[in-house]
Enzyme design. Structure first.
Site, short mmCIF file in Angstrom:
data_model
loop_
_atom_site.label_atom_id
_atom_site.label_comp_id
_atom_site.label_asym_id
_atom_site.label_seq_id
_atom_site.Cartn_x
_atom_site.Cartn_y
_atom_site.Cartn_z
N GLU A 36 0.88 -1.16 0.00
CA GLU A 36 0.00 0.00 0.00
C GLU A 36 0.92 1.22 0.00
O GLU A 36 1.81 1.32 0.85
CB GLU A 36 -0.89 0.00 1.25
N ARG A 263 5.26 -12.42 9.93
CA ARG A 263 5.93 -11.14 9.67
C ARG A 263 7.31 -11.16 10.29
O ARG A 263 7.52 -11.79 11.32
CB ARG A 263 5.16 -10.00 10.34
N LYS A 273 4.36 1.06 9.49
CA LYS A 273 4.50 2.31 8.76
C LYS A 273 3.90 3.47 9.54
O LYS A 273 4.36 4.60 9.45
CB LYS A 273 3.85 2.19 7.38
P1 ATP Z 1 2.83 -2.02 7.96
O1 ATP Z 1 2.06 -2.54 9.12
O2 ATP Z 1 4.29 -1.94 8.20
O3 ATP Z 1 2.25 -0.75 7.44
P2 ATP Z 1 1.53 -3.49 5.90
O4 ATP Z 1 1.35 -4.95 5.93
O5 ATP Z 1 0.34 -2.64 6.12
O6 ATP Z 1 2.72 -3.13 6.84
P3 ATP Z 1 1.72 -3.33 3.07
O7 ATP Z 1 2.18 -2.20 2.23
O8 ATP Z 1 0.28 -3.67 3.06
O9 ATP Z 1 2.18 -3.04 4.55
O10 ATP Z 1 2.60 -4.62 2.78
C1 ATP Z 1 2.89 -5.12 1.52
C2 ATP Z 1 3.28 -6.56 1.65
O11 ATP Z 1 4.41 -6.70 2.51
C3 ATP Z 1 2.16 -7.37 2.26
O12 ATP Z 1 2.03 -8.59 1.55
C4 ATP Z 1 2.62 -7.63 3.66
O13 ATP Z 1 2.13 -8.85 4.13
C5 ATP Z 1 4.15 -7.63 3.53
N1 ATP Z 1 4.77 -7.20 4.78
C6 ATP Z 1 4.56 -6.04 5.44
N2 ATP Z 1 5.26 -6.01 6.60
C7 ATP Z 1 5.94 -7.18 6.66
C8 ATP Z 1 6.84 -7.76 7.61
N3 ATP Z 1 7.18 -7.12 8.73
N4 ATP Z 1 7.33 -8.98 7.36
C9 ATP Z 1 7.01 -9.64 6.22
N5 ATP Z 1 6.17 -9.15 5.29
C10 ATP Z 1 5.63 -7.94 5.50
MG MG Z 2 -1.37 -2.43 5.08
#
Ligand code: ATP
Ligand code: MG
Length: 563
Positions: A36, A263, A273
């Site tokens: 995102e 994760r 984020k």
């Molecule tokens: P955050 O909570 O850091 O904002 P998010 O999951 O909302 O993370 P996205 O931009 O939606 O962030 O993530 C894109 C991809 O990266 C998704 O498939 C997510 O599962 C993966 N991802 C995000 N954070 C991690 C992590 N700490 N470890 C492994 N994969 C991750």
């Molecule tokens: Mg997200």
């Protein structure tokens, strides 16, 4: 990509190999990385990038898309879209022409929504947000059905089209799936599919006043792209039944199989984020690419290499168990990478003046040193030996035990890549502080050991007249505690105030002024350093990416002592 180790097997790679062997999806493998664009990528994303692009590259014909899940215009921005592309590319991965945006699917998603309405599987609901929460029930109690659940297909279609046409105020109505208010899985209790929001989208502008929810858009975007394996993190496990429900109840071109993995979280830092954004906004770091940040751009600025990050991702592997990884592991991957290929240089961070009394005032002797001690192919560098040189303050003591392998009064030490010197006298200020040393050098000892004499150790140095003055920034953990996510209160107020030390009066080997040489160096005895973008030819600035040894063991010990 010249990675030295082959990818390890893991349960996801096993499942995929099995699916391919059974010729599922006609033997196709197609994954995607779906960020995102609401922040910069971090090291957790690198884990997902390495998995999605990595597994596609491991199978002939395998493909991986980059797709922006840009369904929430309030938090998203083109700045993030751009930085994400830069970071994925820098990590060494290529989506070729396959870059997609969930926002490109808004028309298709709208048609899917209408198809659900026509099938009696979606309805327009007028409950307020608070009422919806109340009707939803809890983990232990079933929800209650909305009074609007039994609207006719015609009425729902009419209302949904008028929602889209902008006839109703923001938040006044939502489109919901009609599934099961008593489901033990909260995600199945008639989840929202579309909301009314008058917000300008960074790609579609003001074309839309209704936006699909992440849950509605995500799985269907995968299906529209022909994704075969949707790899995501564990928090989406409970959403899988909903994604499958959409696939079961709509005519979709493909049926992605979702597999969840845990994760990555890293000690002494935060990864969400939202929290990283809070640090940037509060100004406690210098930006998303501050070298203390766990972002890809921060790690890059600090001096991490794509190879070291990929190796880290390989070592941590993929599983379903939660893993909080030691920061030391990440640093070790960098050390191993740079030890083999970083050119060596000398820099003095806290200078102490040394006068070589038996070396003529106007003479400059040119010395040669290897760029890398084990790799002759990297060539040599020029050093200058002059009457005045600089050494580290901590490399001199008036007297010390035998354990101290540096310079003491009356003792001898070798200057790295140079001569053996002996300290004759420590010059002191009125306050009794040592401000300079008077030494003599032995001309017979250039890179050869004197016979029959004991030289305590080797220290680094630079010529006081033939050097460049610059700035060096040293880093410590961003947080004092291994699990900062558990801290209460404002995250920005908990940052380790000593996480960055700026040393403004550093003296560097002359070659380090050349800004074209933008790779990481090993400053001998001090660690690996990387030129910062703040650098100018007149005023070089270097970040310490990592020290030569594991300093984390020491930190752990201090923690234990404090607790
Ligand atoms: P955050 O909570 O850091 O904002 P998010 O999951 O909302 O993370 P996205 O931009 O939606 O962030 O993530 C894109 C991809 O990266 C998704 O498939 C997510 O599962 C993966 N991802 C995000 N954070 C991690 C992590 N700490 N470890 C492994 N994969 C991750
Ligand atoms: Mg997200």
């Amino acid at each position: 990509m010249n990675d030295t180790t082959t990818p390890g097997a893991d349960f996801i790679r096993d499942i995929i190999a099995q699916d391919l062997a059974e010729r599922l999806n006609g033997g196709r493998l197609h994954t995607r990385f779906p960020p995102e664009p609401n922040g910069y990528l971090h090291i957790g994303h690198a884990k997902s990038i390495c998995l999605n692009f990595g597994v596609a590259a491991e199978h002939p014909g395998g493909l991986c898309n980059l797709r922006f899940d840009d369904t929430n215009p309030e938090k998203e921005d083109v700045e993030y879209v751009d930085s994400i592309q830069e970071d994925v590319r820098w990590l060494g991965f290529d989506w070729e022409e396959r870059i997609y945006y969930a926002s490109d699917y808004f028309p298709s998603l709208c048609r899917f929504a209408e198809a659900l309405i026509l099938a009696g599987k979606a309805y327009v609901c007028d409950l307020s947000a608070a009422e919806m929460r109340d009707y939803r029930g809890t983990l232990t109690e079933p929800g209650r059905e909305s009074p609007y659940r039994e609207r006719t297909v015609e009425e729902n279609l009419d209302l949904f089209r008028r929602m889209r046409a902008g006839e109703f105020p923001d938040g006044s109505r939502v489109l919901r799936a009609r599934i099961d208010m008593a489901s033990p899985n909260m995600n199945m209790r008639d989840p929202a599919l579309y909301r009314i929001r008058r917000v300008t989208h960074h790609r579609t502008g003001d074309d839309w006043v209704i936006y699909p929810t992440y849950d509605f858009a995500h799985g269907l975007s995968d299906a529209l792209e022909g994704i075969t394996h949707s790899l995501c993190t564990l928090e989406f496990e409970d959403h899988r039944p909903l994604y499958d429900w959409f696939l079961d109840n709509l005519e979709v071109p493909a049926r992605p199989r979702q597999i969840e993995f845990s994760r990555l979280s890293l000690e002494y830092t935060v990864m969400s984020k939202r929290k990283l954004n809070a640090l940037v906004r509060a100004g406690v770091v210098r930006g998303w690419d501050d070298p203390r940040m766990p972002t890809i751009s921060g790690l890059r600025r600090r001096g991490f290499t794509p190879e070291s990050i990929r190796q880290f991702c390989r070592l941590i592997g993929i599983s379903k168990s939660p893993n909080r990884v030691e920061y030391a592991l990440l640093e070790n991957c960098l050390r191993t990478d740079l030890d083999a290929r970083a050119p060596r240089a000398m820099a003095v961070l806290n200078p102490l003046r040394v006068v070589i009394v038996n070396f003529p005032e106007d003479r400059v002797e040119e010395l040669t040193a290897p760029a890398h001690p084990q790799n002759e192919a990297m060539g040599t560098r020029r050093l200058f030996f002059t009457r005045e040189i600089l050494i580290e303050q901590e490399d001199f003591r008036e007297s010390a035990s035998k354990e101290y392998k540096r310079l003491v009064l009356g003792g001898e030490v070798r200057l790295r890549n140079g001569y053996v010197i002996r300290c004759l006298e420590a010059v002191k200020s009125d306050a009794g502080e040592v401000i300079a040393l008077r030494c003599e050098y032995d001309p017979a000892t250039l890179n050869v050991n004197p016979v029959g004499r004991k030289v305590r150790g080797v220290i680094h140095w630079v010529s006081a007249s033939r050097c460049v003055v610059g700035e060096v920034r040293l880093y410590a953990p961003l947080f004092h505690v291994p699990e900062p996510d558990a801290l209460k209160g404002e995250i920005a107020e908990q940052v380790n105030p000593d996480s960055m030390t700026v040393l403004a009066d550093c003296h560097l080997e002359p070659g380090l002024a050349d800004p074209r040489r933008d790779f990481a160096y090993q400053f001998e005895r001090l660690g690996y350093f990387f030129r910062d973008p703040d650098s100018t030819p007149e005023h070089p600035v270097f970040n310490r990416a990592v020290s030569l040894r594991d300093t984390w063991a020491k930190i752990e010990k201090q923690q234990a002592g404090a607790g």
